[in-house]
Scaffold this active site. Structure first.
Site, PDB file in Angstrom:
ATOM      1  N   ARG A 137     -13.423  40.904  79.861  1.00  0.00           N
ATOM      2  CA  ARG A 137     -12.624  39.801  79.015  1.00  0.00           C
ATOM      3  C   ARG A 137     -13.205  38.576  78.701  1.00  0.00           C
ATOM      4  NH1 ARG A 137      -9.684  36.329  81.749  1.00  0.00           N
ATOM      5  NH2 ARG A 137      -9.311  37.511  83.867  1.00  0.00           N
ATOM      6  N   TYR A 140       3.152  32.893  55.981  1.00  0.00           N
ATOM      7  CA  TYR A 140       3.494  34.251  56.789  1.00  0.00           C
ATOM      8  C   TYR A 140       4.532  34.137  57.902  1.00  0.00           C
ATOM      9  CZ  TYR A 140       2.384  38.366  59.466  1.00  0.00           C
ATOM     10  OH  TYR A 140       2.540  39.585  59.964  1.00  0.00           O
ATOM     11  N   ASP A 199      -5.185  29.887  56.708  1.00  0.00           N
ATOM     12  CA  ASP A 199      -5.469  31.492  56.843  1.00  0.00           C
ATOM     13  C   ASP A 199      -5.889  31.872  55.631  1.00  0.00           C
ATOM     14  OD1 ASP A 199      -4.522  33.974  56.944  1.00  0.00           O
ATOM     15  OD2 ASP A 199      -2.676  33.674  58.075  1.00  0.00           O
ATOM     16  N   LYS A 243      -6.482  43.313  58.313  1.00  0.00           N
ATOM     17  CA  LYS A 243      -6.298  43.462  56.881  1.00  0.00           C
ATOM     18  C   LYS A 243      -7.651  44.045  56.302  1.00  0.00           C
ATOM     19  CE  LYS A 243      -1.857  42.676  58.110  1.00  0.00           C
ATOM     20  NZ  LYS A 243      -1.392  41.030  57.829  1.00  0.00           N
TER      21      LYS A 243
HETATM   22  C1  LIG Z   1      -0.911  40.161  58.646  1.00  0.00           C
HETATM   23  C2  LIG Z   1      -1.033  38.692  58.657  1.00  0.00           C
HETATM   24  C3  LIG Z   1      -1.150  37.948  59.833  1.00  0.00           C
HETATM   25  C4  LIG Z   1      -1.017  38.485  61.193  1.00  0.00           C
HETATM   26  O1  LIG Z   1      -1.843  39.352  61.504  1.00  0.00           O
HETATM   27  P1  LIG Z   1      -1.578  40.650  62.677  1.00  0.00           P
HETATM   28  O2  LIG Z   1      -2.921  41.270  62.954  1.00  0.00           O
HETATM   29  O3  LIG Z   1      -0.601  41.564  62.013  1.00  0.00           O
HETATM   30  O4  LIG Z   1      -1.224  39.796  63.700  1.00  0.00           O
HETATM   31  C5  LIG Z   1      -1.429  36.551  59.431  1.00  0.00           C
HETATM   32  N1  LIG Z   1      -1.452  36.323  58.277  1.00  0.00           N
HETATM   33  C6  LIG Z   1      -1.574  36.798  57.297  1.00  0.00           C
HETATM   34  C7  LIG Z   1      -1.792  36.035  55.968  1.00  0.00           C
HETATM   35  C8  LIG Z   1      -1.294  38.435  57.521  1.00  0.00           C
HETATM   36  O5  LIG Z   1      -1.036  39.005  56.375  1.00  0.00           O
END
Ligand SMILES: *Cc1c(COP(=O)(O)O)cnc(C)c1O
Length: 378
Positions: free
Chosen positions: A51, A104, A176, A201
């Site tokens: 961890r 988001y 982000d 992603k």
């Molecule tokens: C998918 C996404 C998230 C969240 O990510 P997870 O891995 O699903 O928790 C945050 N910001 C954006 C822009 C995203 O497309």
């Protein structure tokens, strides 16, 4: 192996792996062990408990830092875990924050459902207009959250302009940058304090791992708090997912470049199609954020676009159902092209028109995607 002068493709292959195993492994093995033995005299080694430290997570964090030009990268078990970690680290009860009005939906839900219980208050602003952001800043504003291009309306935020508003007021800026990735956009170069990515992603890129990453150049200022949120908070990226992510990152620059090129072709095609009311894609000259995107993003505009289908929600759903190459599923950034009716998954905070379909372009041949769209649009 690492060299700040190297290109992103080279870093994507080599950064983070030291090649010092006696076996001479050219690719990293997976260290599944949760615990690591001490020296004979009882002193602790480099690794103690997974961890807190794991060789695979460390390797992928170093690779991610090299790609983003960060001093510190911390990998989490999801994008949301990374978002939660930065917010719980830098905010104190009673702080005010600013969120994009088309944030988001998970970020928005986190703030309004979990952080609100700790007295955090928030304002929404259209981040594509710095004057609107300036109008909601307050003396107790601690942090401004940005997301560019945004999900799913592809709005573009001028990061330099927002940083210029926040810096003199000692407000923390977070971006982000999931949709742009470090291949196209470098928020840390523009003065943003912390960058987050949903590694689920484009970094993962194959729709088979969930992960998130936080990155900063200000390791002394943010490092101790963020590391505590990661290691004591406990939402760490697992050894196997770290290994998968490390492997996927090797091909990320080539994958994403190809996806962006195909997205431009698809956006141009849909922009002239009579069954499409509107295309949201920052690469199109008539997109309101095109000029800023052209300045702020290098080498492409991303591989996500959204469209409004003429005929309303029913027509939009039927269009999705007729596609044969694109699949109708949530998420984005994988090798397979996806479409999604956004409004039906946005939960308590819907922001998409009901005939909006978000499109994530994968690695199929552009002609096959265009043909699929042509048939499905009728
Ligand atoms: C998918 C996404 C998230 C969240 O990510 P997870 O891995 O699903 O928790 C945050 N910001 C954006 C822009 C995203 O497309």
């Amino acid at each position: 192996m690492e060299n700040a002068q190297q290109h992103i493709e080279t870093l994507a292959v080599h950064a983070g792996y030291t090649h010092d195993l006696p076996s001479g492994d050219v690719t990293p093995p997976i260290h599944l062990s949760t615990t690591f033995a001490r020296q004979p005299d009882g002193t602790l080694g480099d690794y103690v408990y997974t961890r807190t430290h794991n060789p695979n997570r460390q390797a992928v964090e170093q690779k991610l830092a090299a790609l983003e030009g960060a001093a510190l990268a911390l990998a989490f078990s999801s994008g949301m875990a990374a978002i939660k970690a930065v917010l719980e680290t830098v905010l104190a009860p009673g702080d005010h924050i600013v969120l994009p009005d088309d944030c988001y939906h998970g970020t928005r839900a986190l703030v309004s459902e979990l952080l609100s219980r700790w007295g955090i208050t928030w304002s929404l602003a259209d981040m594509s207009d710095p004057a609107q952001v300036a109008a909601v800043l307050r003396p107790d504003t601690r942090l401004v959250w940005m997301e560019t291009p945004s999900n799913p309306l592809l709005k573009v935020t001028d990061l330099t302009a927002i940083v210029a508003l926040c810096r003199p007021r000692q407000m923390i800026t977070v971006c982000d940058s999931t949709f742009a990735t470090p291949l196209l956009q470098r928020p840390l170069d523009l003065g943003v304090d912390v960058v987050i990515h949903a590694a689920t992603k484009f970094f993962g890129g194959h729709s088979d791992l969930l992960g998130g990453v936080l990155m900063t150049r200000q390791a002394e200022r943010f490092g101790p708090g963020l590391m505590a949120a990661q290691r004591t908070g406990g939402a760490v990226l697992s050894p196997f997912d770290s290994w998968l992510l490390y492997r996927s990152l090797a091909t990320f620059p080539l994958r994403f470049r190809a996806q962006c090129a195909t997205a431009e072709v698809v956006a141009a095609y849909l922009a002239t199609h009579p069954a499409i009311e509107r295309v949201y894609y920052p690469g199109l000259p008539d997109h309101p954020g095109h000029e800023i995107a052209s300045r702020q993003m290098q080498g492409g505009y991303g591989s996500i676009l959204s469209v409004l289908v003429r005929g309303g929600q029913e027509a939009a759903m039927q269009f999705c159902g007729r596609l044969r190459v694109f699949r109708h599923a949530t998420s984005l950034g994988g090798v397979e092209s996806l479409v999604e009716h956004r409004r039906s998954v946005e939960g308590a905070y819907p922001i998409s028109p009901d005939h909006l379909i978000r499109i994530s372009i994968g690695l199929e041949h552009p002609e096959d995607l265009l043909e699929d769209l042509r048939v499905a649009l009728g």
